[in-house]
Scaffold this active site. Structure first.
Site, PDB file in Angstrom:
ATOM      1  N   LYS A 200      14.011  47.984 -12.372  1.00 29.57           N
ATOM      2  CA  LYS A 200      13.088  47.406 -13.348  1.00 29.57           C
ATOM      3  C   LYS A 200      11.793  48.213 -13.363  1.00 29.57           C
ATOM      4  O   LYS A 200      11.267  48.586 -12.318  1.00 29.57           O
ATOM      5  CB  LYS A 200      12.777  45.959 -12.984  1.00 29.57           C
ATOM      6  CG  LYS A 200      11.943  45.265 -14.066  1.00 29.57           C
ATOM      7  CD  LYS A 200      11.894  43.768 -13.844  1.00 29.57           C
ATOM      8  CE  LYS A 200      11.053  43.093 -14.919  1.00 29.57           C
ATOM      9  NZ  LYS A 200      11.671  43.255 -16.261  1.00 29.57           N
ATOM     10  N   HIS A 207      -1.838  46.042  -8.360  1.00 25.52           N
ATOM     11  CA  HIS A 207      -1.525  46.207  -6.939  1.00 25.52           C
ATOM     12  C   HIS A 207      -2.223  45.083  -6.190  1.00 25.52           C
ATOM     13  O   HIS A 207      -3.447  45.012  -6.176  1.00 25.52           O
ATOM     14  CB  HIS A 207      -2.022  47.574  -6.466  1.00 25.52           C
ATOM     15  CG  HIS A 207      -1.860  47.807  -4.992  1.00 25.52           C
ATOM     16  ND1 HIS A 207      -1.014  48.754  -4.474  1.00 25.52           N
ATOM     17  CD2 HIS A 207      -2.441  47.215  -3.937  1.00 25.52           C
ATOM     18  CE1 HIS A 207      -1.085  48.725  -3.160  1.00 25.52           C
ATOM     19  NE2 HIS A 207      -1.945  47.809  -2.791  1.00 25.52           N
ATOM     20  N   LYS A 236      -6.637  54.375  -4.080  1.00 17.15           N
ATOM     21  CA  LYS A 236      -7.466  53.225  -4.416  1.00 17.15           C
ATOM     22  C   LYS A 236      -8.935  53.635  -4.495  1.00 17.15           C
ATOM     23  O   LYS A 236      -9.418  54.405  -3.673  1.00 17.15           O
ATOM     24  CB  LYS A 236      -7.301  52.148  -3.340  1.00 17.15           C
ATOM     25  CG  LYS A 236      -5.879  51.622  -3.228  1.00 17.15           C
ATOM     26  CD  LYS A 236      -5.705  50.821  -1.952  1.00 17.15           C
ATOM     27  CE  LYS A 236      -4.255  50.366  -1.792  1.00 17.15           C
ATOM     28  NZ  LYS A 236      -4.016  49.793  -0.446  1.00 17.15           N
ATOM     29  N   GLU A 274       2.192  45.026   0.641  1.00 20.76           N
ATOM     30  CA  GLU A 274       1.790  45.435  -0.706  1.00 20.76           C
ATOM     31  C   GLU A 274       2.811  44.963  -1.735  1.00 20.76           C
ATOM     32  O   GLU A 274       4.016  45.086  -1.521  1.00 20.76           O
ATOM     33  CB  GLU A 274       1.642  46.957  -0.782  1.00 20.76           C
ATOM     34  CG  GLU A 274       0.555  47.482   0.148  1.00 20.76           C
ATOM     35  CD  GLU A 274       0.186  48.935  -0.108  1.00 20.76           C
ATOM     36  OE1 GLU A 274      -0.925  49.323   0.259  1.00 20.76           O
ATOM     37  OE2 GLU A 274       1.023  49.683  -0.674  1.00 20.76           O
ATOM     38  N   GLU A 287       5.867  47.640  -0.032  1.00 23.94           N
ATOM     39  CA  GLU A 287       5.831  48.209   1.323  1.00 23.94           C
ATOM     40  C   GLU A 287       4.840  47.484   2.208  1.00 23.94           C
ATOM     41  O   GLU A 287       4.003  46.716   1.737  1.00 23.94           O
ATOM     42  CB  GLU A 287       5.521  49.709   1.280  1.00 23.94           C
ATOM     43  CG  GLU A 287       4.154  50.053   0.741  1.00 23.94           C
ATOM     44  CD  GLU A 287       3.872  51.555   0.807  1.00 23.94           C
ATOM     45  OE1 GLU A 287       4.154  52.246  -0.191  1.00 23.94           O
ATOM     46  OE2 GLU A 287       3.364  52.024   1.832  1.00 23.94           O
ATOM     47  N   ASN A 289       1.957  48.013   5.414  1.00 25.10           N
ATOM     48  CA  ASN A 289       1.130  48.939   6.178  1.00 25.10           C
ATOM     49  C   ASN A 289       0.863  48.322   7.541  1.00 25.10           C
ATOM     50  O   ASN A 289       0.276  47.249   7.638  1.00 25.10           O
ATOM     51  CB  ASN A 289      -0.188  49.217   5.463  1.00 25.10           C
ATOM     52  CG  ASN A 289       0.036  49.963   4.164  1.00 25.10           C
ATOM     53  OD1 ASN A 289       0.805  50.904   4.120  1.00 25.10           O
ATOM     54  ND2 ASN A 289      -0.613  49.527   3.109  1.00 25.10           N
ATOM     55  N   ARG A 291      -1.184  48.606  10.079  1.00 23.17           N
ATOM     56  CA  ARG A 291      -2.458  49.083  10.640  1.00 23.17           C
ATOM     57  C   ARG A 291      -3.590  48.361   9.950  1.00 23.17           C
ATOM     58  O   ARG A 291      -3.362  47.598   9.017  1.00 23.17           O
ATOM     59  CB  ARG A 291      -2.595  50.575  10.368  1.00 23.17           C
ATOM     60  CG  ARG A 291      -2.425  50.854   8.877  1.00 23.17           C
ATOM     61  CD  ARG A 291      -2.748  52.262   8.501  1.00 23.17           C
ATOM     62  NE  ARG A 291      -2.168  52.641   7.217  1.00 23.17           N
ATOM     63  CZ  ARG A 291      -2.690  52.359   6.035  1.00 23.17           C
ATOM     64  NH1 ARG A 291      -3.821  51.696   5.942  1.00 23.17           N
ATOM     65  NH2 ARG A 291      -2.092  52.722   4.923  1.00 23.17           N
ATOM     66  N   VAL A 294      -8.269  50.484   5.036  1.00 21.54           N
ATOM     67  CA  VAL A 294      -9.606  50.928   4.647  1.00 21.54           C
ATOM     68  C   VAL A 294     -10.399  49.748   4.073  1.00 21.54           C
ATOM     69  O   VAL A 294     -11.570  49.538   4.401  1.00 21.54           O
ATOM     70  CB  VAL A 294      -9.514  52.055   3.588  1.00 21.54           C
ATOM     71  CG1 VAL A 294     -10.883  52.412   3.049  1.00 21.54           C
ATOM     72  CG2 VAL A 294      -8.834  53.288   4.168  1.00 21.54           C
ATOM     73  N   ARG A 337     -15.087  52.654  -2.774  1.00 21.01           N
ATOM     74  CA  ARG A 337     -14.926  53.810  -1.894  1.00 21.01           C
ATOM     75  C   ARG A 337     -15.834  54.920  -2.395  1.00 21.01           C
ATOM     76  O   ARG A 337     -15.661  55.424  -3.513  1.00 21.01           O
ATOM     77  CB  ARG A 337     -13.477  54.286  -1.885  1.00 21.01           C
ATOM     78  CG  ARG A 337     -12.532  53.247  -1.336  1.00 21.01           C
ATOM     79  CD  ARG A 337     -11.183  53.840  -1.040  1.00 21.01           C
ATOM     80  NE  ARG A 337     -10.253  52.803  -0.631  1.00 21.01           N
ATOM     81  CZ  ARG A 337      -9.085  53.030  -0.055  1.00 21.01           C
ATOM     82  NH1 ARG A 337      -8.705  54.279   0.185  1.00 21.01           N
ATOM     83  NH2 ARG A 337      -8.291  52.052   0.281  1.00 21.01           N
TER      84      ARG A 337
END
Lengths: 454, 206
Positions: A200, A207, A236, A274, A287, A289, A291, A294, A337
């Site tokens: 799809k 996100h 990002k 995510e 997925e 992460n 850890r 940021v 950022r």
């Protein structure tokens, strides 16, 4: 609790970890490469040790250098920060083999979640929605049937190969009929295997990621979600929480499902799941992460939880010490950022010496940065100069505070994306909370750059 | 590093010796100006480890550093210390080629052997102050998780004072042992008519 932690990272996150250690009364040693000899973390630390040359492969990515540094300085734990070795199961294993603690998930947990494909299947089995797709397509009729079931638009993807090669976006049955044979023969020619499958296509997706924390006793909490849809080429730029894409009920339901699934699958420590969220508000897991992220400060701002301290306590084997009911999110937070990149020159990374540096202040303003006047920005690493995080009771107030803070923020001597941030803040799509991950790449940064030059 | 004779004195009169010294100087100058740059280029371009050339009563032998990893280590360490005047073995070789054979090349200031890694420093057992070392000579090791990495002399010289104790923890690039440059003139004066004297432009391991 640990006696002394080796901080095996650089830049703003090394500073953030150092601050966490100090507030917890834990000793800290900053491990730095030669390019970071004059870094703020190395200067502020009570103890700092040079582990190698600027080349990260021989410093921040060198397991022997980092572990040796931890041993000779008497550390009993290593904090890898983000990036570098932070999600490397092999590194976590070697750290443990030397009698030290890796501050992050245990090696076998990192191993279990190392493959994206396997993690999607694993968490799918634990009830998380993943991006719908077909099995291998037998023929054109089968393809049409499967596409109908999944719903257009779909991506026609070769089973072999990768990196988007041979992929075809198909919006209706007619395009699928036309594309099926071509894609098949292209895949055959390109990869020696003509088999195709469908996935799809999430157009104009957002996100959204869920922050979780799980101790080794299986106690699990989530700390809400973050929306990281303002991206440029999958990097990002701006993150905020709560996500303007979801209703409160939908946000908490997603976070609840996420933490439940990942806890059942045996996860431990801080983690971020995510998701891609489509225009209808349906979320698909992509997925995890394993850890600290940021963009963790915005979660800290709305929940009041020191996530680094929490992460260190979990790694030390302590229980969470709180339940989901203790996690309350207040107000709205946005992170920017600040990058040493020139938006006018295709975002090329910039290096150079910082002249004046003025960090903004005021209510709800937080600056995580390793800059100081005279600091030489090395060109050996990523371009992150710092993160400006803003909190306010509401989103619109947060935007107003953010603009005021961005106007105050001064980084002389290095070209940054500060003005681009102001232009995005002033853009109606952002104000309406409707930014999708493809926006900056689709319209290009030129309109924003032009607006920022006013 | 200046090219210099490593011959031995052998009981000549002062006048003979002075004349010999003059001849040596001329020969060294000629070698350094004409022969060495060409030889160095030849050696660098070749896969060979050593080249030896005879010319009249002179012989010049050039050696590459013993092993590539050592050369890299020796090179990385001084470069990394921005304030250290020490030179890499790679540079040393180049300098030898451009040397005119007199002492004017000698750099002032301390030169040090630096740590190639973070770990525990152990000097070579027989290392003593005053000992002569060539560029690339191993003068100790740094124990990195049980694996020893060599500490090498970045230049030819004489071992000076140690800056860290044996068994002490050291960081990457840390200055470990001073290397004093030998006085150039007395060494140059050591030429003789004996066969087998050579111009040591080598930066390799002994």
């Amino acid at each position: 609790m640990f006696n002394k932690i080796l901080i095996a990272n650089r830049g703003e996150i090394a500073l953030r970890i150092l601050r966490a250690c100090r507030t917890m009364g834990v000793g800290a040693v900053v491990a730095y490469s030669e390019a970071d000899r004059d870094s703020l973390a190395a200067q502020l630390a009570d103890e700092a040790i040079c582990i190698g040359p600027a080349d990260a492969r021989r410093s921040y990515l060198s397991a022997p250098a980092i572990i040796s540094a931890a041993i000779v300085t008497g550390c009993d734990a290593i904090h890898p920060g983000y990036g570098f070795l932070s999600e490397d199961p092999g590194f976590a294993e070697v750290v443990r083999a030397h009698g030290l603690t890796f501050i992050g998930p245990p090696a076998e947990v990192l191993e279990r979640f190392a493959s994206k494909e396997a993690t999607r299947r694993l968490l799918g089995d634990h009830g998380l929605p993943t991006i719908p797709g077909s099995g291998m397509l037998r023929d054109e009729a089968h393809a049409l049937e499967e596409a109908e079931r999944i719903g257009y638009p779909v991506l026609l993807k070769p089973s072999a190969g990768g990196g988007g090669k041979g992929m075809r976006l198909v919006r209706n049955p007619r395009e699928l009929e036309a594309g099926f044979k071509v894609s098949g023969s292209e895949a055959k020619a390109g990869f020696g295997d003509g088999s195709l499958y469908l996935e799809k296509y999430l157009e104009d997706n957002r996100h959204v990621e869920v922050q979780v924390a799980i101790d080794r006793f299986g106690n699990a909490i989530h700390m809400g979600e973050r929306d990281c849809s303002v991206q440029r080429r999958h990097q990002k730029l701006i993150e905020e929480t709560p996500s303007p894409a979801l209703t409160d009920a939908a946000r908490w339901e997603l976070a609840d499902r996420a933490v439940k699934a990942v806890a059942e699958a045996g996860y431990e420590n801080l983690g971020t799941l995510e998701f891609l969220v489509d225009a209808k508000g349906d979320a698909y897991f992509i997925e995890i992460n394993c850890r600290v992220q940021v963009e963790h400060p915005i979660t800290e701002m709305v929940t009041g939880i020191d996530m680094l301290a929490l992460q260190i306590r979990i790694a030390a084997g302590e229980p969470l010490g709180m339940t989901q009911a203790d996690v309350q999110a207040r107000g709205h937070a946005i992170e920017f950022r600040i990058l040493a990149e020139d938006p006018a020159k295709d975002f090329r990374p910039q290096a150079g010496q910082v002249g004046a540096f003025i960090a903004p202040g005021g209510p709800g303003v937080r600056m995580d940065s390793h800059l100081y006047p005279g600091y030489e920005v090395p060109n050996d690493y990523d371009s992150l100069l710092g993160k400006l995080s803003i909190w306010a009771p509401t989103r619109s107030e947060a935007i107003a505070r953010a603009d005021a803070a961005l106007r105050e923020l001064l980084v002389d001597g290095v070209t940054t994306n500060i003005e681009l941030h102001r232009a995005i803040l002033a853009n109606q799509v952002f104000i309406d909370g409707k930014v999708t991950t493809n926006l900056l790449d689709r319209v290009g940064s030129a309109p924003f750059v032009a607006a920022s030059n006013r | 590093m200046p090219a210099r004779s490593q011959g031995e004195k052998s009981g000549q009169s002062d006048a003979e010796q002075a004349a010999q010294v003059q001849r040596d100087h001329l020969a060294i100058g000629r070698l350094a100006d004409d022969l060495l740059p060409a030889l160095i280029a030849k050696l660098a371009a070749s896969g060979l480890g050593e080249i030896e050339v005879r010319q009249g009563e002179w012989k010049a032998r050039l050696r590459k550093p013993a092993t590539a990893p050592e050369a890299r280590t020796a090179k990385a360490a001084p470069e990394s210390h921005g304030h250290s005047p020490s030179r890499s073995s790679g540079h040393g070789r180049t300098d030898a080629g451009h040397s005119t054979g007199d002492e004017s090349e000698t750099e002032p200031g301390p030169i040090t052997a630096n740590s190639p890694a973070v770990g525990i420093f152990n000097p070579r057992r027989d290392l003593v102050v005053g000992m002569r070392v060539r560029s690339g000579d191993k003068i100790g090791t740094v124990d990195v998780l049980g694996v020893n990495q060599d500490v090498v002399a970045p230049v030819e010289g004489i071992i000076g004072s140690s800056l860290v104790e044996a068994g002490e923890a050291v960081e990457y690039g840390q200055q470990l042992v001073r290397i004093e440059l030998p006085e150039a003139a007395p060494v140059l004066a050591g030429g003789s008519a004996d066969a087998g004297k050579s111009v040591a432009a080598t930066t390799g391991k002994a």
